[in-house]
Design a protein around this motif. Structure first.
Motif, mmCIF file in Angstrom:
data_model
loop_
_atom_site.group_PDB
_atom_site.id
_atom_site.type_symbol
_atom_site.label_atom_id
_atom_site.label_comp_id
_atom_site.label_asym_id
_atom_site.label_seq_id
_atom_site.Cartn_x
_atom_site.Cartn_y
_atom_site.Cartn_z
ATOM 1 N N ILE A 1 26.676 35.948 -6.520
ATOM 2 C CA ILE A 1 27.855 35.303 -7.094
ATOM 3 C C ILE A 1 27.418 34.480 -8.296
ATOM 4 C CG2 ILE A 1 29.700 33.626 -6.688
ATOM 5 C CD1 ILE A 1 29.804 34.570 -3.831
ATOM 6 N N GLU A 2 28.168 34.600 -9.369
ATOM 7 C CA GLU A 2 27.878 33.847 -10.591
ATOM 8 C C GLU A 2 28.449 32.437 -10.475
ATOM 9 O OE1 GLU A 2 26.009 35.024 -13.064
ATOM 10 O OE2 GLU A 2 25.805 36.935 -12.011
ATOM 11 N N LYS A 3 27.829 31.509 -11.160
ATOM 12 C CA LYS A 3 28.264 30.108 -11.167
ATOM 13 C C LYS A 3 29.734 29.985 -11.593
ATOM 14 C CE LYS A 3 27.238 25.979 -13.837
ATOM 15 N NZ LYS A 3 26.321 25.389 -14.809
ATOM 16 N N GLU A 4 30.141 30.821 -12.536
ATOM 17 C CA GLU A 4 31.517 30.765 -13.057
ATOM 18 C C GLU A 4 32.549 31.203 -12.016
ATOM 19 O OE1 GLU A 4 28.989 32.571 -14.665
ATOM 20 O OE2 GLU A 4 28.500 30.825 -15.899
ATOM 21 N N ASP A 5 32.117 31.913 -10.973
ATOM 22 C CA ASP A 5 33.031 32.403 -9.939
ATOM 23 C C ASP A 5 33.136 31.463 -8.745
ATOM 24 O OD1 ASP A 5 33.594 34.690 -11.407
ATOM 25 O OD2 ASP A 5 31.914 35.801 -10.537
ATOM 26 N N VAL A 6 32.489 30.286 -8.831
ATOM 27 C CA VAL A 6 32.504 29.313 -7.744
ATOM 28 C C VAL A 6 33.415 28.155 -8.126
ATOM 29 C CG1 VAL A 6 31.106 27.740 -6.344
ATOM 30 C CG2 VAL A 6 30.140 29.912 -7.111
ATOM 31 N N GLU A 7 34.231 27.725 -7.178
ATOM 32 C CA GLU A 7 35.116 26.575 -7.409
ATOM 33 C C GLU A 7 34.977 25.605 -6.239
ATOM 34 O OE1 GLU A 7 39.871 25.860 -7.423
ATOM 35 O OE2 GLU A 7 39.126 27.499 -8.664
ATOM 36 N N VAL A 8 34.762 24.323 -6.570
ATOM 37 C CA VAL A 8 34.644 23.276 -5.558
ATOM 38 C C VAL A 8 35.724 22.243 -5.849
ATOM 39 C CG1 VAL A 8 33.150 21.528 -4.514
ATOM 40 C CG2 VAL A 8 32.152 23.646 -5.391
ATOM 41 N N THR A 9 36.532 21.934 -4.837
ATOM 42 C CA THR A 9 37.614 20.962 -5.015
ATOM 43 C C THR A 9 37.601 19.965 -3.857
ATOM 44 O OG1 THR A 9 39.190 22.407 -3.871
ATOM 45 C CG2 THR A 9 39.100 22.572 -6.273
#
Length: 141
Positions: free
Chosen positions: A55-63
């Motif tokens: 998984i690429e960094k751009e495809d990760v979301e942390v909220t």
């Protein structure tokens, strides 16, 4: 603070989903996966590490919303044409995943530090301050 993941074995909302046969799962459920997560406690913080291979960094979301930390990402399957052969067995998982952790209301979004290196997402979450209990015993006359 409760760091038991909401999609753990203690998540009774989805407890019986584990016992369904693969034929009964929807396409959405078949394509999802759950990354391995490690939670460490230190003196003043928690370290949450999630394995996100491929998984690429751009495809990760942390909220962080209402005290709930949410890690989500999507792994995309490569659509490439095989010119010399075919895929006989494919064990890689593709799809979207979501992991949530209840941090409580004492943690602020700006206090969480996130790093992504070599397919590992590492979150540093400060422990919320524990306020002393202001309750006092009332004497009975």
């Amino acid at each position: 603070m409760s760091l038991i993941p909401r999609n753990s074995m203690f998540d009774f909302d989805h407890l019986f989903d584990r016992f369904r046969t693969p034929d009964l799962l929807s396409d959405k459920q078949k394509s999802s996966f759950t990354p391995r997560v490690e939670v460490r406690e230190k003196a003043h913080q928690y370290l949450i590490s999630a394995e996100l291979p491929g998984i690429e960094k751009e495809d990760v979301e942390v909220t962080l919303e209402n005290g709930v930390l949410c890690i989500q990402a999507e792994s995309h399957q490569e659509d490439k044409e095989e010119k010399d052969g075919r895929i006989i067995r494919q064990e890689r998982r593709y799809g979207k995943f979501v992991r949530t952790f209840n941090l409580g209301n004492g943690v602020k979004q700006e206090d969480i530090d996130a790093k992504f290196k070599n397919g590992i997402l590492t979150l540093t979450v400060p422990k919320p301050e524990i306020k002393p209990d202001n309750s006092r015993k009332i004497d009975i006359h």
